[in-house]
Write an enzyme that holds these catalytic residues in place. Structure first.
Site, PDB file in Angstrom:
ATOM      1  N   PHE A 151      27.729 -25.858   2.602  1.00 35.49           N
ATOM      2  CA  PHE A 151      28.516 -25.379   3.739  1.00 35.49           C
ATOM      3  C   PHE A 151      27.661 -24.902   4.902  1.00 35.49           C
ATOM      4  O   PHE A 151      28.151 -24.817   6.034  1.00 35.49           O
ATOM      5  CB  PHE A 151      29.434 -24.221   3.301  1.00 35.49           C
ATOM      6  CG  PHE A 151      28.720 -22.901   3.130  1.00 35.49           C
ATOM      7  CD1 PHE A 151      28.460 -22.088   4.216  1.00 35.49           C
ATOM      8  CD2 PHE A 151      28.309 -22.470   1.870  1.00 35.49           C
ATOM      9  CE1 PHE A 151      27.791 -20.871   4.059  1.00 35.49           C
ATOM     10  CE2 PHE A 151      27.655 -21.266   1.702  1.00 35.49           C
ATOM     11  CZ  PHE A 151      27.397 -20.456   2.803  1.00 35.49           C
ATOM     12  N   LYS A 175      29.931 -36.533   0.151  1.00 38.32           N
ATOM     13  CA  LYS A 175      31.016 -35.561   0.022  1.00 38.32           C
ATOM     14  C   LYS A 175      30.640 -34.319   0.823  1.00 38.32           C
ATOM     15  O   LYS A 175      29.759 -33.567   0.434  1.00 38.32           O
ATOM     16  CB  LYS A 175      31.230 -35.151  -1.439  1.00 38.32           C
ATOM     17  CG  LYS A 175      32.437 -34.213  -1.628  1.00 38.32           C
ATOM     18  CD  LYS A 175      32.430 -33.520  -2.960  1.00 38.32           C
ATOM     19  CE  LYS A 175      31.626 -32.242  -2.940  1.00 38.32           C
ATOM     20  NZ  LYS A 175      32.204 -31.187  -2.036  1.00 38.32           N
ATOM     21  N   SER A 228      23.399 -23.922  -4.521  1.00 40.17           N
ATOM     22  CA  SER A 228      22.848 -22.824  -5.297  1.00 40.17           C
ATOM     23  C   SER A 228      22.010 -23.366  -6.446  1.00 40.17           C
ATOM     24  O   SER A 228      22.133 -24.535  -6.837  1.00 40.17           O
ATOM     25  CB  SER A 228      23.970 -21.957  -5.851  1.00 40.17           C
ATOM     26  OG  SER A 228      24.710 -22.677  -6.837  1.00 40.17           O
ATOM     27  N   CYS A 283      18.911 -21.659   3.650  1.00 43.39           N
ATOM     28  CA  CYS A 283      17.955 -21.619   2.541  1.00 43.39           C
ATOM     29  C   CYS A 283      16.552 -21.266   3.006  1.00 43.39           C
ATOM     30  O   CYS A 283      15.682 -20.990   2.187  1.00 43.39           O
ATOM     31  CB  CYS A 283      17.948 -22.944   1.787  1.00 43.39           C
ATOM     32  SG  CYS A 283      17.484 -24.368   2.792  1.00 43.39           S
ATOM     33  N   GLU A 390      19.531 -14.135  -4.889  1.00 41.06           N
ATOM     34  CA  GLU A 390      19.803 -14.758  -3.594  1.00 41.06           C
ATOM     35  C   GLU A 390      21.156 -14.240  -3.110  1.00 41.06           C
ATOM     36  O   GLU A 390      22.206 -14.646  -3.607  1.00 41.06           O
ATOM     37  CB  GLU A 390      19.839 -16.283  -3.695  1.00 41.06           C
ATOM     38  CG  GLU A 390      20.081 -16.945  -2.344  1.00 41.06           C
ATOM     39  CD  GLU A 390      20.275 -18.448  -2.435  1.00 41.06           C
ATOM     40  OE1 GLU A 390      19.837 -19.144  -1.501  1.00 41.06           O
ATOM     41  OE2 GLU A 390      20.856 -18.922  -3.417  1.00 41.06           O
TER      42      GLU A 390
END
Length: 493
Positions: A151, A175, A228, A283, A390
Site C-alpha cells: 500500500f 495485484k 511485511s 521500508c 517494525e
C-alpha cells in the site's frame, strides 16, 4: 458523488469481475470512500494468467528493440500526467504531494532504465573455451510473472518489476494493494495506450485469494512481493514448494548513526524527512537513531525532538499546506493507527521515555482521518519492543552507543537489515560503517539510502527472502533463464 467502481484489465480489455465482493477504498485523510475495488476470485486470476500465457510466445520472440518501444511511449505518458498521478497517490495513500511527486519520478526512472534492455539483457561469449570450441551464455525470457503490491507506494513499487519483466520478453499480472488500487488503474490505462499486445500486461484486483493463485498456478514462473516480513516469508516458502522463483521483500527497522562530528543542522533536517515522510510508512524510513557518545545523544534529543514537534500534520490536499515541503499526512487506516498506538503504549510500559507524544493530534475538519503526530522515544535500550518491532508509522526511537563499534553491533544484532546510514565527516568511520554494517542499502550522510533505478534495491536478513534484488540490471537475472551454449566449429574438409 457517485463512487467509482474499479475494474480488472485482462487480455487488453477492462471488465468488472462477476460475483466479486466489493470493498470501499478509503481516503485516509478524510475517512471517506473514493472508490470500490473488486475482490476477484481464483477463476478471475486464472483467466488473467491464461491471457498472459497465451501472449507469451509471440512477445518473447519480438525483437528487444520492439519490446521497449511501448515503454518509451509509457514514459512519455507518465511524464505528461505526473501531477494527476501524484494527486491520485495522495488521495488514496495520504502522503504529501511532494512525496507523491517524488514517487512518480522514481516510477518514471524505472521505466526509462528498462528501456535500456537491449544492453541490459546482453549475454556473454567466451571465444576459445577449448580448442575449436566457444562458450556462450544467452538470457531468455521464461513466461508469466506476477507481482503482489504493497500500500505504501502504489505507483513506484510495481514498477520496480513491471517494465523489466516486459522488456525482457515476459508477460505479467499484477495485484495492487486493495487499500490503494486507484493509481494502478491510471497506470494501467497508460500501459493500455502505449501499444502493448493484448495479454502482455494484466491487472487483477483482490486480496489473498489472488495472491495465493499467483503462488500456486503452474503457469506462473515467478512472484515478486513487497510487504511485511511475515507476508514475505509465506510467499517465499509457498513459491519454493511450487518450484517458482520469488523476490520476497519484507520489513525494516532502519538505523541512523550520528557521530560526534556530524553536521548537526543538516543531519537533523535529513532525519526529519527520513522519519516522517510518508508518515513513516516506507521500508526505507528511519525509525531508530543511534547517537555515539553522551554529548551527541543530548544534542540530538534536544534538537530532534524540537524539530519533530514543528512538523505540520494535515490533510496533504488542503490547499493551505499542499505545496509545503514537509507535511505529514495520516497513516493508511484505522487498523494501522490502532497498532501504532498500541506500540506507543508498549514503549511506555517497557520504560522508554516518551519525549514527544503524537497521540491525540487533531486536524481541523478531518475527524475521521487516521492521524498520528510525530512521536519520539528516548532512553531506549536494544531489545525493547519499540526497537525490535517494525512499527511502520511516525515513531522514532533514540538509542545511545559508546562508540561506532557498539553502534554497528546494535544494527547487526537486529533481525532486520534493509537500510542503515551514518552521519559523519570522517572517511575512516564512513568506510568502516559501509563494510561492517549488515544492511542491504547503506547511506553516508543520506537519511534514505534508497538507490536510483540503475542500481539494485534490496535488504538483508529478515528484510529479504531472495538473493536477487529489485530494479536495475540486477533484476534481469530474475526475469531470464541463463542458457549456456558450448559450440564446436568443425573445420571444412
Amino acid at each position: 458523488m457517485a463512487i467509482r467502481k474499479l475494474r480488472n484489465y485482462v487480455r487488453g480489455e477492462w471488465y468488472e469481475p462477476r460475483g466479486a465482493r466489493w470493498l470501499d477504498v478509503e481516503n485516509p485523510s478524510t475517512g471517506e470512500s473514493i472508490a470500490e475495488v473488486p475482490l476477484s476470485s481464483a477463476e478471475d486470476t486464472n483467466a488473467a494468467i491464461a491471457a498472459a500465457r497465451a501472449a507469451f510466445p509471440a512477445w518473447a520472440s519480438t525483437p528487444v528493440d520492439k519490446r521497449v518501444a511501448p515503454l518509451f511511449r509509457l514514459a512519455g505518458l507518465i511524464r505528461e500526467n505526473r501531477d494527476r498521478l501524484a494527486r491520485s497517490i495522495t488521495e488514496e495513500n495520504g502522503k504529501s504531494l511532494t512525496d507523491a511527486r517524488a514517487e512518480i519520478d522514481r516510477t518514471l526512472e524505472n521505466v526509462e532504465t528498462a528501456c535500456g534492455m537491449p544492453v541490459l539483457q546482453q549475454g556473454d561469449k567466451l571465444v576459445g573455451a577449448a580448442p575449436g570450441i566457444d562458450g556462450e551464455v544467452i538470457r531468455l525470457p521464461m513466461g508469466v510473472f506476477a507481482m503482489i503490491a504493497p500500500f505504501n507506494f502504489p505507483g513506484m513499487v510495481p514498477f520496480w518489476f513491471i517494465p523489466y519483466a516486459l522488456a525482457t520478453g515476459n508477460t505479467y499480472v499484477v495485484k495492487p494493494s486493495k487499500q490503494v488500487p486507484c493509481t494502478m488503474q491510471l497506470l494501467t490505462s497508460y500501459l493500455d495506450a502505449c501499444g502493448l499486445p493484448k495479454g502482455v500486461f494484466n491487472l487483477v484486483n483482490g486480496d489473498r485469494v489472488v495472491a495465493e493463485a499467483f503462488m500456486t498456478h503452474p503457469d506462473v514462473q515467478g512472484v515478486s512481493v513487497v510487504g511485511s516480513t511475515p507476508t514475505a516469508r509465506v510467499v517465499a516458502e509457498t513459491c519454493a514448494r511450487h518450484n517458482k522463483r520469488f523476490q520476497a521483500m519484507g520489513g525494516a527497522k532502519n538505523h541512523l548513526v550520528v557521530m560526534p562530528d556530524a553536521r548537526m543542522d543538516e543531519a537533523i533536517r535529513n532525519m526529519i524527512t527520513s522519519g516522517y515522510g510518508c508518515a513513516g510508512q516506507r521500508c526505507m524510513a528511519s525509525s531508530a537513531i543511534v547517537c555515539v557518545g553522551d554529548e551527541t545523544y543530548r544534542r540530538v534529543i534536544d534538537r530532534f525532538v524540537r524539530a519533530s514537534s514543528e512538523v505540520v500534520v494535515a490533510d496533504p490536499l488542503d490547499p493551505k499546506v499542499a505545496d509545503r515541503p514537509m507535511v505529514m499526512g495520516p497513516v493508511i487506516s484505522a487498523k494501522a493507527k490502532e497498532f501504532i498506538l498500541s506500540m506507543i503504549e508498549t514503549g511506555i510500559k517497557e520504560g522508554a521515555n516518551l519525549a514527544l507524544d503524537g497521540r491525540g493530534v487533531k486536524v481541523a475538519g478531518r475527524d475521521r482521518g487516521h492521524y498520528i503526530g510525530p512521536t519520539v522515544f528516548t532512553e531506549v535500550r536494544p531489545g525493547m519492543s519499540v526497537h525490535r518491532t517494525e512499527i511502520f508509522g511516525p515513531v522514532q526511537v533514540i538509542l545511545k552507543a559508546a562508540d561506532l563499534d557498539e553502534a554497528i553491533r546494535i544494527i547487526n544484532d537486529h533481525p532486520y537489515g534493509n537500510g542503515a546510514s551514518i552521519y559523519t565527516q570522517n572517511g575512516y568511520h564512513a568506510r568502516k560503517f559501509k563494510l561492517e554494517t549488515l544492511a542491504g542499502m547503506i547511506g553516508v550522510n543520506v537519511g534514505i539510502p534508497a538507490p536510483v533505478a540503475y542500481l539494485p534495491f534490496g535488504g538483508m536478513k529478515s528484510s529479504q527472502f531472495s538473493h536477487i534484488k529489485a530494479q536495475g540490471k540486477a533484476i534481469v537475472r530474475f526475469f531470464t533463464e541463463d542458457k549456456i551454449v558450448t559450440e564446436r566449429y568443425w573445420p571444412e574438409g
